[in-house]
Design a protein around this motif. Structure first.
Motif, PDB file in Angstrom:
ATOM      1  N   UNK A  18       0.832  -1.203   0.000  1.00  0.00           N
ATOM      2  CA  UNK A  18       0.000   0.000   0.000  1.00  0.00           C
ATOM      3  C   UNK A  18       0.867   1.254   0.000  1.00  0.00           C
ATOM      4  N   UNK A  19       1.946   1.247   0.785  1.00  0.00           N
ATOM      5  CA  UNK A  19       2.872   2.385   0.811  1.00  0.00           C
ATOM      6  C   UNK A  19       3.560   2.556  -0.540  1.00  0.00           C
ATOM      7  N   UNK A  20       3.939   1.428  -1.150  1.00  0.00           N
ATOM      8  CA  UNK A  20       4.591   1.481  -2.456  1.00  0.00           C
ATOM      9  C   UNK A  20       3.644   2.043  -3.519  1.00  0.00           C
ATOM     10  N   UNK A  21       2.405   1.607  -3.498  1.00  0.00           N
ATOM     11  CA  UNK A  21       1.420   2.107  -4.464  1.00  0.00           C
ATOM     12  C   UNK A  21       1.204   3.609  -4.277  1.00  0.00           C
ATOM     13  N   UNK A  22       1.170   4.029  -3.019  1.00  0.00           N
ATOM     14  CA  UNK A  22       0.995   5.445  -2.721  1.00  0.00           C
ATOM     15  C   UNK A  22       2.146   6.275  -3.305  1.00  0.00           C
ATOM     16  N   UNK A  23       3.396   5.861  -2.998  1.00  0.00           N
ATOM     17  CA  UNK A  23       4.552   6.611  -3.492  1.00  0.00           C
ATOM     18  C   UNK A  23       4.616   6.591  -5.013  1.00  0.00           C
TER      19      UNK A  23
END
Length: 292
Positions: A18-23
């Motif tokens: 989820x953090x990777x998708x956000x960034x």
């Protein structure tokens, strides 16, 4: 204007992905590493770059964000074969977002420092949906200079950053206190809802009453809403919160501080895991009361 930070994420499970998708969605070139090929394949399909080892990822990243499960996995990522500490170029920074014991956080920071690698102690909270939206909470312990250096990534990841102190370990301590309360609230909520079901109340109506009344908590509303749909697909694994509450009560023991409610909640979590529900959502604690 400073160039955009090159960010890498090691551990792309529910929160890490989820953090990777956000960034990635905010224009960062995100590099990832995970022991599960299917997770890396998903990241690649989204336009991210997968690296063969933690060291390879670190060589191409300014800030390495670690979101693995426990201290053992962190040790492997940082100091094992192909670990971050094996690279020769100093000036890198590791941000630990996993929930681990404060003494492990401090130990990792000291070992990294001997290799010229800085560390930000930054546990996270809020679940995958908030992580992808950039609205999760971060409990940060680090020097101001490091936070300024990686401000672009931090602000992209979270609009709820709490700078606890400059003392490594204070982020971990804060997270464990929070998760102790989260675990107690979840078990208490499951117990109350299960009692209502046992005495013949309509569980949906009882849920609505609690969410609008003094018994409400965020974790009750979030988890029990799914329980009422018989949805135990893991957003947050039962074994993870079991681990977190265990770490919190151990921290309290070290401080010679009694946590009777935490101890009682931990017993329910452990029974949930022993009953075979470790890989279900942590709302499965209600199964320990209902027996199904």
């Amino acid at each position: 204007m400073h160039p955009r930070t090159q960010a890498g994420i090691i551990g792309i499970g529910a929160m890490g992905m989820a953090m990777a998708r956000n960034l990635h969605g905010k224009g960062f070139h995100v590099r990832v590493r995970d022991i599960r090929p299917e997770a890396e394949a998903e990241a690649i399909s989204l336009g991210m770059t997968a690296c063969s080892t933690p060291a390879a990822l670190a060589q191409q990243s300014d800030l390495v964000i670690v979101v693995v499960v426990n201290a053992q996995q962190i040790d492997e990522v940082l100091f094992g074969d192909g670990g971050i500490a094996t690279i020769s170029d100093a000036g890198k920074c590791v941000m630990l977002c996993s929930t681990i014991a404060p003494e492990d956080t401090v130990r990792c920071a000291e070992r990294l420092a001997s290799h010229g690698v800085a560390m930000i102690d930054a546990p996270i909270s809020g679940g995958p949906a908030r992580a992808e939206a950039g609205t999760m909470s971060m409990m940060i312990a680090a020097e101001d200079e490091l936070l300024a250096r990686y401000r672009d990534v931090l602000d992209a990841l979270s609009d709820k950053q709490f700078h606890i102190s400059a003392t490594i370990g204070d982020g971990a301590r804060t997270k464990l206190v929070n998760n102790l309360l989260a675990g107690i609230n979840l078990v208490a909520g499951a117990e109350a809802l299960a009692l209502g079901m046992k005495i013949g109340l309509d569980p949906q109506r009882l849920f609505e009453v609690i969410c609008a009344s003094s018994g409400h908590s965020w974790i009750f509303q979030d988890r029990m809403a799914r329980v009422l749909k018989d949805d135990f697909s893991p957003r947050a694994f039962a074994h993870i919160l079991t681990k977190d509450v265990s770490l919190a009560t151990a921290m309290a023991d070290t401080a010679q501080f009694a946590t009777p409610l935490g101890d009682a909640a931990l017993e329910i979590f452990r029974k949930t895991v022993e009953n075979g529900w470790a890989d279900l959502d942590d709302g499965a604690v209600i199964k320990t009361y209902l027996g199904n």
